[in-house]
Motif scaffolding. Structure first.
Motif, PDB file in Angstrom:
ATOM      1  N   ARG A 272       0.830  -1.211   0.000  1.00  0.00           N
ATOM      2  CA  ARG A 272       0.000   0.000   0.000  1.00  0.00           C
ATOM      3  C   ARG A 272       0.864   1.260   0.000  1.00  0.00           C
ATOM      4  O   ARG A 272       0.622   2.212  -0.752  1.00  0.00           O
ATOM      5  N   ASP A 273       1.923   1.267   0.804  1.00  0.00           N
ATOM      6  CA  ASP A 273       2.797   2.445   0.861  1.00  0.00           C
ATOM      7  C   ASP A 273       3.551   2.639  -0.455  1.00  0.00           C
ATOM      8  O   ASP A 273       3.708   3.768  -0.939  1.00  0.00           O
ATOM      9  N   ALA A 274       4.028   1.506  -1.031  1.00  0.00           N
ATOM     10  CA  ALA A 274       4.785   1.599  -2.286  1.00  0.00           C
ATOM     11  C   ALA A 274       3.914   2.107  -3.425  1.00  0.00           C
ATOM     12  O   ALA A 274       4.335   2.968  -4.221  1.00  0.00           O
ATOM     13  N   LEU A 275       2.707   1.607  -3.536  1.00  0.00           N
ATOM     14  CA  LEU A 275       1.813   2.043  -4.619  1.00  0.00           C
ATOM     15  C   LEU A 275       1.346   3.475  -4.405  1.00  0.00           C
ATOM     16  O   LEU A 275       1.121   4.223  -5.374  1.00  0.00           O
ATOM     17  N   GLY A 276       1.252   3.890  -3.162  1.00  0.00           N
ATOM     18  CA  GLY A 276       0.788   5.254  -2.896  1.00  0.00           C
ATOM     19  C   GLY A 276       1.851   6.306  -3.151  1.00  0.00           C
ATOM     20  O   GLY A 276       1.525   7.490  -3.345  1.00  0.00           O
ATOM     21  N   SER A 277       3.105   5.925  -3.199  1.00  0.00           N
ATOM     22  CA  SER A 277       4.175   6.930  -3.341  1.00  0.00           C
ATOM     23  C   SER A 277       4.985   6.766  -4.632  1.00  0.00           C
ATOM     24  O   SER A 277       5.996   7.445  -4.806  1.00  0.00           O
TER      25      SER A 277
ATOM     26  N   ASP B 258       5.255   4.863 -11.125  1.00  0.00           N
ATOM     27  CA  ASP B 258       4.823   3.832 -12.077  1.00  0.00           C
ATOM     28  C   ASP B 258       4.385   2.590 -11.306  1.00  0.00           C
ATOM     29  O   ASP B 258       5.214   1.768 -10.889  1.00  0.00           O
ATOM     30  N   PRO B 259       3.089   2.410 -11.089  1.00  0.00           N
ATOM     31  CA  PRO B 259       2.594   1.252 -10.334  1.00  0.00           C
ATOM     32  C   PRO B 259       3.009  -0.080 -10.935  1.00  0.00           C
ATOM     33  O   PRO B 259       3.280  -1.040 -10.202  1.00  0.00           O
ATOM     34  N   LEU B 260       3.045  -0.167 -12.282  1.00  0.00           N
ATOM     35  CA  LEU B 260       3.398  -1.430 -12.921  1.00  0.00           C
ATOM     36  C   LEU B 260       4.821  -1.829 -12.574  1.00  0.00           C
ATOM     37  O   LEU B 260       5.128  -3.016 -12.396  1.00  0.00           O
ATOM     38  N   GLU B 261       5.695  -0.845 -12.481  1.00  0.00           N
ATOM     39  CA  GLU B 261       7.083  -1.147 -12.121  1.00  0.00           C
ATOM     40  C   GLU B 261       7.167  -1.658 -10.685  1.00  0.00           C
ATOM     41  O   GLU B 261       7.942  -2.589 -10.389  1.00  0.00           O
ATOM     42  N   VAL B 262       6.373  -1.047  -9.765  1.00  0.00           N
ATOM     43  CA  VAL B 262       6.358  -1.503  -8.369  1.00  0.00           C
ATOM     44  C   VAL B 262       5.883  -2.947  -8.287  1.00  0.00           C
ATOM     45  O   VAL B 262       6.460  -3.773  -7.579  1.00  0.00           O
ATOM     46  N   ILE B 263       4.841  -3.261  -9.048  1.00  0.00           N
ATOM     47  CA  ILE B 263       4.299  -4.623  -9.043  1.00  0.00           C
ATOM     48  C   ILE B 263       5.330  -5.604  -9.578  1.00  0.00           C
ATOM     49  O   ILE B 263       5.539  -6.697  -9.027  1.00  0.00           O
TER      50      ILE B 263
END
Length: 567
Positions: free
Chosen positions: A13-18, A21-26
């Motif tokens: 949740r913290d990583a996607l919120g900050s 590029d969400p796809l890169e985080v995933i």
């Protein structure tokens, strides 16, 4: 996953919120937390093309790994098991719970830190097998008390319901099952499994039973105390049998209850145990008194005393001359004084009332002699001179001594079983005059109604007995819920077994509950009325007027309190 070092929901949740590029985080998360397997890396893209969810893939792999781990767990050394517990415990609320449970069960002596952690996790605690819970309970006795208290209360409710229910079997009553059959009760077996071989938990159960008995007074807690010990005897749990100083006494008493009699040999064994309690161990008398307060023990001792009184009539022997009788009275007095003894922590033996031994018991033998004389001479069963004699001696002694009340009640039940008309019409009015409703135990009322039901035909055709049973005895206690309930049972059972139509309407009217009676009593009364009227829909029995005294010669049908010539 707050208890582990793995990246869980909070991290995502913290990583996607900050992130930008969400796809890169995933993608990064999948790479960092993937299963490192060359075969899996090759297969995953193909499974993606077929629409197979990654979660399903990982769940399947996890199940297989868990199954393999469960097979290996019994072979691992204890230190390795403890490390696995520490590593897997943070995941005990998820799919790994079953592994955590297997790990906990595999260690016979879990460290206190693990047991505390299990106790604090309510969901994990509830899922634990009894073997693990037992270790938790030994560290947390309060938690064990919370676990067993509902079972103890339910046991007493079951016993009370069994007494009130009055099974329809003509050959079975509350005291019919053998002790071994009785302790197959689910709650007894559950308590025995909870205790296992733990002396600490066994002593805790005894302490709770003792406290509940003193506070509430239910003698069924005494039954449970004996049944739990003998259930452990059945499974040969030697550690507990050796630890309980009353075990040999319970074992001997259990044999007496099984045989429904205390013979000379068993009596001497019980006496030897009692006499062996020296002052430093006199607190044991509290446990002994509780065991003797068990309704099955009281029934066995009182029944044996009544049998001896019949023998004294045959042998022309005075009661005070029998050492066996004196021992039985001693046992009965122990049981009847149990609650006060434990509450006051006064473990000294009370002296027996000399008037009870020298006057009351001979009076009972005299009644047996008079019964024989009446039967042989075919005289009337009611004689005013004899009634005055009884009222002057019998009733006052009955009023002053609880021993006299219990023995008189059992004596009356025996008279009904023997179909002794003289004793029935003599004793029931005397009991009504000498006892309060609180003196009449549920066990006695259960036996009384059961015995009266068995002689329904004789009673239905005998106005004098009807008068003694219903007007001289039961009607005296009509304000009491429990006695009214037992009376309704008797009326119902008599109606089913014999032709009782001449009296049923009057009895139902006389024993109709009033506003002060409980809702359950009213409901059962309505059930009995429906049962009585069902076969005769064309004419309600409640509308049948009672015959007059002139037409029948019996005051019973007036249902008016009358002065009995015997009281």
């Amino acid at each position: 996953m707050s208890g582990s070092r793995l990246q869980g929901g909070d991290f995502i949740r913290d990583a996607l919120g900050s992130c930008g590029d969400p796809l890169e985080v995933i993608s990064d998360f999948q790479r960092d937390n993937r299963l490192e397997s060359n075969i899996l890396e090759t297969v995953l893209p193909l499974l993606d093309l077929h629409g197979v969810l990654r979660s399903d893939i990982y769940d399947g792999i996890c199940d297989q790994l868990l199954e393999k781990l469960e097979v290996v767990i019994p072979t691992l050394p204890e230190d390795r098991l403890l490390r696995l517990i520490d590593a897997s415990f943070p995941f005990s609320d998820g799919p790994l719970r079953r592994v955590v449970l297997r790990l906990l069960e595999a260690i016979p002596d879990l460290p206190p830190r693990v047991l505390s952690a299990v106790a604090e996790n309510s969901q994990l605690y509830e899922a634990c097998p009894v073997a693990v819970k037992r270790q938790v309970w030994e560290e947390n006795v309060g938690l064990f008390g919370d676990e067993v208290r509902p079972l103890l209360d339910q046991y007493v409710e079951d016993k009370e319901a069994l007494l009130l229910r009055m099974e329809n079997s003509p050959s079975s009553n509350f005291f019919t099952p053998s002790p071994k059959t009785r302790r197959q009760h689910e709650i007894v077996q559950t308590l025995a499994s909870y205790i296992g071989r733990s002396v600490k938990l066994y002593n805790t159960v005894l302490q709770v039973l003792r406290a509940l008995f003193v506070d509430g007074g239910s003698a069924h807690f005494c039954t449970l105390r004996a049944d739990v010990l003998m259930a452990l005897h059945d499974t040969e749990v030697s550690t507990i049998l050796e630890a309980d100083p009353c075990y040999k006494f319970v074992w001997c008493l259990d044999a007496c209850i099984r045989e429904k009699c205390i013979d000379g040999k068993r009596g001497r064994e019980l006496k030897l145990f009692l006499d062996g309690i020296t002052p430093p161990r006199e607190q044991m008398r509290g446990d002994i008194s509780m065991l003797l307060c068990d309704p099955f023990a009281v029934h066995t001792v009182a029944s044996t005393i009544v049998k001896l009184l019949h023998q004294f009539r045959e042998n022309e022997q005075l009661p005070r001359e029998s050492s066996q009788l004196m021992l039985l009275l001693r046992l009965l007095q122990f049981g009847l004084n149990a609650q006060q003894m434990i509450h006051c922590q006064d473990f000294s033996e009370k002296e027996m009332d000399s008037l009870f031994v020298k006057t009351f018991l001979p009076l009972l033998v005299e009644l047996l002699v008079n019964s024989c004389i009446t039967l042989l001479s075919d005289e009337s069963t009611t004689q005013s001179d004899e009634g005055n004699h009884l009222s002057q001696l019998f009733v006052p002694l009955l009023q002053r001594d609880v021993l006299a009340k219990v023995i008189a009640c059992q004596f009356t039940v025996k008279a009904i079983h023997d179909r002794d008309k003289y004793l029935i019409v003599t004793l029931l009015p005397a009991l009504a005059a000498g006892c309060n409703a609180s003196d009449l135990r549920d066990e006695f009322l259960h036996q009384l109604i059961f015995a009266l039901d068995q002689m329904g035909e004789e009673m239905a055709s005998n106005q004098e007995m009807l008068y003694a049973v219903f007007e001289c005895f039961l009607l005296k206690f009509v304000e009491e819920d429990k006695i009214l309930h037992f009376t309704h049972h008797l009326i119902s059972r008599l109606h089913q077994r014999v032709d009782f139509s001449a009296h049923i309407g009057t009895l139902l009217e006389a024993f109709k509950p009033q506003e002060e009676h409980s809702e359950q009593t009213h409901e059962f009364y309505c059930h009995v009325v429906d049962q009585v009227n069902a076969p005769r829909k064309e004419r309600s029995l409640l509308s049948v007027p009672p015959p007059s005294v002139e037409s029948s010669g019996s005051p019973l049908l007036d249902i008016l309190p009358a002065k009995s010539p015997l009281v």
